[in-house]
Design a protein around this motif. Sequence first.
Motif, short mmCIF file in Angstrom:
data_model
loop_
_atom_site.label_atom_id
_atom_site.label_comp_id
_atom_site.label_asym_id
_atom_site.label_seq_id
_atom_site.Cartn_x
_atom_site.Cartn_y
_atom_site.Cartn_z
N THR A 1 -28.51 11.35 17.42
CA THR A 1 -28.37 11.50 15.97
C THR A 1 -27.26 12.53 15.73
O THR A 1 -27.23 13.56 16.37
CB THR A 1 -29.68 12.03 15.38
OG1 THR A 1 -30.75 11.19 15.79
CG2 THR A 1 -29.62 12.04 13.87
N PRO A 2 -26.34 12.19 14.81
CA PRO A 2 -25.21 13.08 14.54
C PRO A 2 -25.66 14.47 14.10
O PRO A 2 -26.31 14.61 13.07
CB PRO A 2 -24.48 12.39 13.39
CG PRO A 2 -24.92 10.99 13.40
CD PRO A 2 -26.28 10.95 14.02
N LEU A 3 -25.32 15.46 14.87
CA LEU A 3 -25.66 16.83 14.51
C LEU A 3 -24.38 17.56 14.12
O LEU A 3 -23.29 17.16 14.47
CB LEU A 3 -26.31 17.54 15.70
CG LEU A 3 -27.68 17.02 16.09
CD1 LEU A 3 -28.10 17.64 17.40
CD2 LEU A 3 -28.69 17.33 15.01
N ARG A 4 -24.54 18.62 13.43
CA ARG A 4 -23.43 19.43 12.98
C ARG A 4 -23.49 20.68 13.81
O ARG A 4 -24.55 21.28 13.92
CB ARG A 4 -23.70 19.79 11.55
CG ARG A 4 -22.51 19.93 10.81
CD ARG A 4 -22.90 20.22 9.41
NE ARG A 4 -21.65 20.04 8.83
CZ ARG A 4 -21.22 20.55 7.74
NH1 ARG A 4 -22.05 21.20 7.02
NH2 ARG A 4 -20.07 20.41 7.35
N PRO A 5 -22.43 21.07 14.42
CA PRO A 5 -22.40 22.26 15.27
C PRO A 5 -22.91 23.48 14.52
O PRO A 5 -22.57 23.67 13.37
CB PRO A 5 -20.93 22.43 15.62
CG PRO A 5 -20.17 21.54 14.68
CD PRO A 5 -21.11 20.47 14.25
N ALA A 6 -23.72 24.26 15.20
CA ALA A 6 -24.21 25.48 14.56
C ALA A 6 -23.02 26.38 14.27
O ALA A 6 -22.06 26.38 15.00
CB ALA A 6 -25.19 26.18 15.49
N ARG B 1 -35.07 16.86 5.16
CA ARG B 1 -34.59 17.41 3.90
C ARG B 1 -33.14 17.02 3.69
O ARG B 1 -32.42 16.81 4.65
CB ARG B 1 -34.69 18.93 3.93
CG ARG B 1 -36.07 19.42 3.66
CD ARG B 1 -36.12 20.91 3.83
NE ARG B 1 -35.21 21.57 2.92
CZ ARG B 1 -35.47 22.73 2.33
NH1 ARG B 1 -36.61 23.33 2.57
NH2 ARG B 1 -34.61 23.29 1.54
N SER B 2 -32.73 16.98 2.43
CA SER B 2 -31.39 16.51 2.12
C SER B 2 -30.31 17.45 2.63
O SER B 2 -29.18 17.06 2.78
CB SER B 2 -31.23 16.30 0.63
OG SER B 2 -31.38 17.51 -0.03
N ASP B 3 -30.65 18.69 2.90
CA ASP B 3 -29.64 19.62 3.38
C ASP B 3 -29.50 19.57 4.90
O ASP B 3 -28.69 20.27 5.48
CB ASP B 3 -29.93 21.04 2.91
CG ASP B 3 -31.26 21.56 3.42
OD1 ASP B 3 -31.90 20.87 4.23
OD2 ASP B 3 -31.66 22.65 3.01
N GLY B 4 -30.29 18.74 5.54
CA GLY B 4 -30.14 18.55 6.99
C GLY B 4 -30.79 19.61 7.85
O GLY B 4 -30.58 19.64 9.06
N MET C 1 -33.58 9.55 7.07
CA MET C 1 -33.67 9.35 5.62
C MET C 1 -34.23 10.62 5.03
O MET C 1 -35.04 11.28 5.67
CB MET C 1 -34.64 8.21 5.34
CG MET C 1 -33.96 6.91 4.97
SD MET C 1 -35.17 5.61 4.67
CE MET C 1 -34.77 5.19 3.00
N THR C 2 -33.82 10.95 3.82
CA THR C 2 -34.37 12.15 3.20
C THR C 2 -35.67 11.80 2.48
O THR C 2 -35.93 10.63 2.19
CB THR C 2 -33.40 12.77 2.18
OG1 THR C 2 -33.35 11.94 1.03
CG2 THR C 2 -32.02 12.93 2.78
N ASP D 1 -25.97 16.18 10.66
CA ASP D 1 -24.77 15.80 9.94
C ASP D 1 -25.17 14.68 8.99
O ASP D 1 -25.07 13.50 9.29
CB ASP D 1 -23.71 15.32 10.93
CG ASP D 1 -22.40 15.00 10.21
OD1 ASP D 1 -22.42 14.90 8.97
OD2 ASP D 1 -21.39 14.84 10.89
N MET D 2 -25.64 15.07 7.83
CA MET D 2 -26.21 14.11 6.87
C MET D 2 -25.23 13.03 6.48
O MET D 2 -25.61 11.90 6.23
CB MET D 2 -26.71 14.85 5.63
CG MET D 2 -27.88 15.75 5.93
SD MET D 2 -29.18 14.88 6.81
CE MET D 2 -29.86 13.87 5.50
N LYS D 3 -23.98 13.38 6.41
CA LYS D 3 -22.98 12.41 5.99
C LYS D 3 -23.01 11.18 6.89
O LYS D 3 -22.89 10.05 6.42
CB LYS D 3 -21.61 13.06 6.07
CG LYS D 3 -20.80 12.68 4.91
CD LYS D 3 -19.61 13.59 4.75
CE LYS D 3 -18.77 12.94 3.69
NZ LYS D 3 -17.60 13.51 3.35
#
Length: 116
Positions: free
Chosen positions: A81-86, A59-62, A24-25, A98-100
């Motif tokens: 937890t869903p991460l976004r590839p660097a 933070r909201s930007d992940g 949660m942000t 991956d905030m989405k």
Amino acid sequence: MEELPEYAERVLEVAELIPRGRVMTYGDVAEWLDEGGPRQVGRVMALYGGAVPWWRVVRSDGMLLPGHELHALAQYRAESTPLRPAPRSAEGHLPRLDMKRARWDGVSGADDGAHI
DNA sequence: AGCTTGACCGACC
DNA sequence: TGGTCGGCCAAGC
């Protein structure tokens, strides 16, 4: 023992509600409580966050929490937890959340979207 | 009372 | 992708 301000107690309470593998942000928590703002939540976490799963409030930007990136990253990997590839596998360039998919709205659906 | 700071946010460029 | 800006709310000086 020092008693926590009531607001702090509420913030920590919410932090504990966040399901494994979700986040949660700061702003979300504030909205959910309908009190204070993101900065207040951040302050509470900075002071008393150690008692709860602090890595689930972000933070909201992940971005990973400065100073605790590695610890946080370890947790995220451990609980899927869903991460976004660097962007690039360059050193110092850690992945972001991956905030989405990882963002949890407070509705106890627990693990929808996050596809464990 | 006024100004700065902080584990912030969204819009805009 | 990344920087700046204004807004936000409470605490500290």
